[in-house]
Write an enzyme that holds these catalytic residues in place. Structure first.
Site, PDB file in Angstrom:
ATOM      1  N   TYR A 246       0.820  -1.220   0.000  1.00  0.00           N
ATOM      2  CA  TYR A 246       0.000   0.000   0.000  1.00  0.00           C
ATOM      3  C   TYR A 246       0.852   1.268   0.000  1.00  0.00           C
ATOM      4  O   TYR A 246       0.466   2.265   0.606  1.00  0.00           O
ATOM      5  CB  TYR A 246      -0.943   0.037   1.219  1.00  0.00           C
ATOM      6  CG  TYR A 246      -1.826  -1.174   1.378  1.00  0.00           C
ATOM      7  CD1 TYR A 246      -2.724  -1.547   0.389  1.00  0.00           C
ATOM      8  CD2 TYR A 246      -1.772  -1.950   2.540  1.00  0.00           C
ATOM      9  CE1 TYR A 246      -3.558  -2.656   0.538  1.00  0.00           C
ATOM     10  CE2 TYR A 246      -2.592  -3.059   2.708  1.00  0.00           C
ATOM     11  CZ  TYR A 246      -3.479  -3.400   1.704  1.00  0.00           C
ATOM     12  OH  TYR A 246      -4.294  -4.494   1.858  1.00  0.00           O
TER      13      TYR A 246
ATOM     14  N   TYR B 120     -14.494  -4.921   2.605  1.00  0.00           N
ATOM     15  CA  TYR B 120     -13.113  -5.318   2.278  1.00  0.00           C
ATOM     16  C   TYR B 120     -12.973  -6.806   2.584  1.00  0.00           C
ATOM     17  O   TYR B 120     -13.249  -7.242   3.706  1.00  0.00           O
ATOM     18  CB  TYR B 120     -12.089  -4.519   3.094  1.00  0.00           C
ATOM     19  CG  TYR B 120     -10.669  -4.967   2.802  1.00  0.00           C
ATOM     20  CD1 TYR B 120      -9.936  -4.397   1.779  1.00  0.00           C
ATOM     21  CD2 TYR B 120     -10.091  -6.007   3.539  1.00  0.00           C
ATOM     22  CE1 TYR B 120      -8.649  -4.831   1.486  1.00  0.00           C
ATOM     23  CE2 TYR B 120      -8.807  -6.449   3.255  1.00  0.00           C
ATOM     24  CZ  TYR B 120      -8.096  -5.857   2.232  1.00  0.00           C
ATOM     25  OH  TYR B 120      -6.824  -6.295   1.942  1.00  0.00           O
TER      26      TYR B 120
ATOM     27  N   ASP C 297     -17.351 -13.315   6.694  1.00  0.00           N
ATOM     28  CA  ASP C 297     -15.901 -13.144   6.649  1.00  0.00           C
ATOM     29  C   ASP C 297     -15.485 -12.617   8.019  1.00  0.00           C
ATOM     30  O   ASP C 297     -15.576 -11.424   8.295  1.00  0.00           O
ATOM     31  CB  ASP C 297     -15.529 -12.161   5.529  1.00  0.00           C
ATOM     32  CG  ASP C 297     -14.052 -11.812   5.529  1.00  0.00           C
ATOM     33  OD1 ASP C 297     -13.340 -12.236   6.453  1.00  0.00           O
ATOM     34  OD2 ASP C 297     -13.616 -11.091   4.604  1.00  0.00           O
TER      35      ASP C 297
ATOM     36  N   LYS D 267      -6.038 -14.390  10.151  1.00  0.00           N
ATOM     37  CA  LYS D 267      -5.347 -13.505  11.093  1.00  0.00           C
ATOM     38  C   LYS D 267      -5.078 -14.156  12.463  1.00  0.00           C
ATOM     39  O   LYS D 267      -4.054 -14.802  12.633  1.00  0.00           O
ATOM     40  CB  LYS D 267      -6.159 -12.212  11.271  1.00  0.00           C
ATOM     41  CG  LYS D 267      -6.174 -11.340  10.003  1.00  0.00           C
ATOM     42  CD  LYS D 267      -6.769  -9.986  10.305  1.00  0.00           C
ATOM     43  CE  LYS D 267      -6.961  -9.135   9.063  1.00  0.00           C
ATOM     44  NZ  LYS D 267      -5.763  -8.510   8.557  1.00  0.00           N
TER      45      LYS D 267
HETATM   46  C1  LIG Z   1     -12.348  -8.886   6.677  1.00  0.00           C
HETATM   47  C2  LIG Z   1     -11.102  -9.294   5.971  1.00  0.00           C
HETATM   48  N1  LIG Z   1     -11.157 -10.273   5.067  1.00  0.00           N
HETATM   49  C3  LIG Z   1     -10.058 -10.699   4.413  1.00  0.00           C
HETATM   50  C4  LIG Z   1      -8.829 -10.116   4.641  1.00  0.00           C
HETATM   51  C5  LIG Z   1      -7.629 -10.596   3.881  1.00  0.00           C
HETATM   52  O1  LIG Z   1      -6.792 -11.342   4.682  1.00  0.00           O
HETATM   53  P1  LIG Z   1      -5.263 -11.563   4.242  1.00  0.00           P
HETATM   54  O2  LIG Z   1      -4.588 -10.241   4.350  1.00  0.00           O
HETATM   55  O3  LIG Z   1      -4.754 -12.586   5.212  1.00  0.00           O
HETATM   56  O4  LIG Z   1      -5.293 -12.066   2.832  1.00  0.00           O
HETATM   57  C6  LIG Z   1      -8.727  -9.088   5.585  1.00  0.00           C
HETATM   58  C7  LIG Z   1      -7.429  -8.438   5.847  1.00  0.00           C
HETATM   59  O5  LIG Z   1      -7.330  -7.387   6.429  1.00  0.00           O
HETATM   60  C8  LIG Z   1      -9.896  -8.651   6.256  1.00  0.00           C
HETATM   61  O6  LIG Z   1      -9.849  -7.651   7.144  1.00  0.00           O
END
Ligand SMILES: Cc1ncc(COP(=O)(O)O)c(C=O)c1O
Length: 400
Positions: A6, A133, A223, A250
């Site tokens: 970024y 996101y 998610d 995470k």
């Molecule tokens: C809600 C959500 N989904 C998916 C992701 C993507 O995860 P990764 O960075 O491990 O690919 C993130 C990352 O910040 C996220 O906040």
């Protein structure tokens, strides 16, 4: 040369160099800082946790990795059994992958193929949220709604396969009315939308979403890559409203090794389980079920359960509410607090310029984005350390 995330590489500020890290502390060449964002919201037990380290070391002495194609192993079997018991409902079928983005991709592929396997090939559409996101891979960018990260997608124009709605029940009902025969899933970051601006919304939206998904046979995907493992003050939002597919990443491994899981319920799994080889889920990341990641995840869940992490998160929320009570500034639009997340949303993100260095000088690592000054601290943080993080946020407005 390292190409940092970024960043405009030509103008980026030199990153702080971490020499060592322990507990909430990053020991950097520029000084010691509390990591107020838990390494992108993942490092819930803090750094160099002795039991996390021991679990990984003990596995590394056996083997670090074997592929899951044609092979299996004890850590992945034990993690699968543990997740089956730990996660709510019948989210009992676990597809492992190496990152949150990939795990969301897998969830979306499952939803699409679930209906293809049934001959319902018109169900190609995903209903998602405004400001969503879900990662930076191509399909997750397509279902995301984040101009600031994903403007490259403008090259393709609007996708006919995705509709975005605000987190309002009338908009949800209208979207189902309009698109239900074409939808394979509704995908949401439940209760807390992270990278899209730390937006918080009410559980009533999710309850209505569950009803509409049931009514129209649409799959509900949560998610919880960011919200899972307590961040919203719930273990999982899935404890409140049960989705058909749950995505975790995470904090799954306590932030120690990149890994993620797409957990499906029996209805979804049964949509693939038959004698037709073409009905199989054709996906297989090289590092899925990595043995070190599984060992880390097992130890992380053990700590989460045995050391009353939900109590720790409640305490973080209480201290945060106490410390932020009465805080106001003309530049601030809103202060939002949910579980282990606090966000000071400002009217104009330009007023946060310089905050990172200001915080560094006060022993806090922070990374504001868009118009959000926020903290998602490691759950092992002490009261004094948390007060230091919050005082630094408030001091910025007093000083600038
Ligand atoms: C809600 C959500 N989904 C998916 C992701 C993507 O995860 P990764 O960075 O491990 O690919 C993130 C990352 O910040 C996220 O906040």
């Amino acid at each position: 040369m390292i190409w940092y995330p970024y960043e405009q590489m030509k103008t980026m500020k030199e990153p702080y160099k971490v020499l060592d890290a322990e507990g909430v502390w990053l020991h950097t060449a520029e000084g010691d800082m509390i990591d107020s964002v838990s390494s992108w919201w993942s490092m819930i037990h803090g750094y160099k946790h002795p039991e996390m380290n021991r679990a990984i070391i003990s596995q590394v002495e056996k083997f670090s990795h074997v592929m899951l194609g044609g092979l299996t192993h004890d850590p992945v079997q034990r993690l699968s059994a543990k997740l089956q018991e730990f996660l709510p409902g019948d989210l009992d079928y676990f597809f492992f992958s190496d990152s949150g983005s990939v795990a969301v991709e897998v969830a979306l592929k499952m939803a699409l193929q679930y209906f293809m396997n049934r001959g319902e090939t018109e169900r190609t559409m995903v209903l998602a949220l405004e400001h969503a996101y879900h990662g930076d891979t191509f399909k997750t960018m397509e279902v995301g709604d984040d101009e600031d990260y994903h403007f490259v997608m403008n090259a393709y124009g609007p996708s006919p396969h995705v509709a975005h709605i605000p987190t309002e029940i009338p908009a949800l009902e209208q979207a189902f009315e309009k698109y239900h025969h074409r939808l394979n899933c509704l995908l949401v970051e439940p209760l807390l939308q992270g990278a899209g601006g730390m937006r918080m919304y009410d559980v009533s939206f999710l309850k209505r979403a569950r009803e509409l998904c049931d009514q129209y046979g649409v799959l509900l995907i949560f998610d919880e890559v960011a919200t899972g493992f307590g961040r919203t003050g719930n273990r999982f939002v899935a404890d409140l409203v049960l989705p058909d597919i749950l995505v975790l990443g995470k904090a799954l491994t306590g932030g120690y090794i990149g890994h993620a899981v797409t957990a499906a319920n029996k209805r979804v799994f049964d949509g693939f389980y038959d004698d037709n080889p073409e009905h199989a889920l054709m996906h297989g990341p090289t590092f899925m079920g990595n043995a070190l990641a599984c060992a880390a995840a097992l130890q992380s869940i053990r700590l989460f359960e045995e050391q009353d992490y939900m109590g720790k998160i409640r305490r973080i929320e209480e201290i945060t509410r106490r410390e932020m009570a009465g805080f106001s500034d003309p530049r601030v639009r809103e202060v939002r607090i949910m579980g282990g997340c606090v966000c000071v949303e400002v009217k104009d993100g330009a007023c946060l310029k310089g905050y990172q260095q200001f915080a560094c000088e006060r022993g806090v690592f922070a990374r504001p984005f868009l118009n959000c000054l926020y903290a998602m601290v490691p759950y092992i943080i002490t009261e004094d350390q948390l007060v230091q993080v919050l005082s630094t946020m408030k001091a910025w407005f007093a000083a600038s």
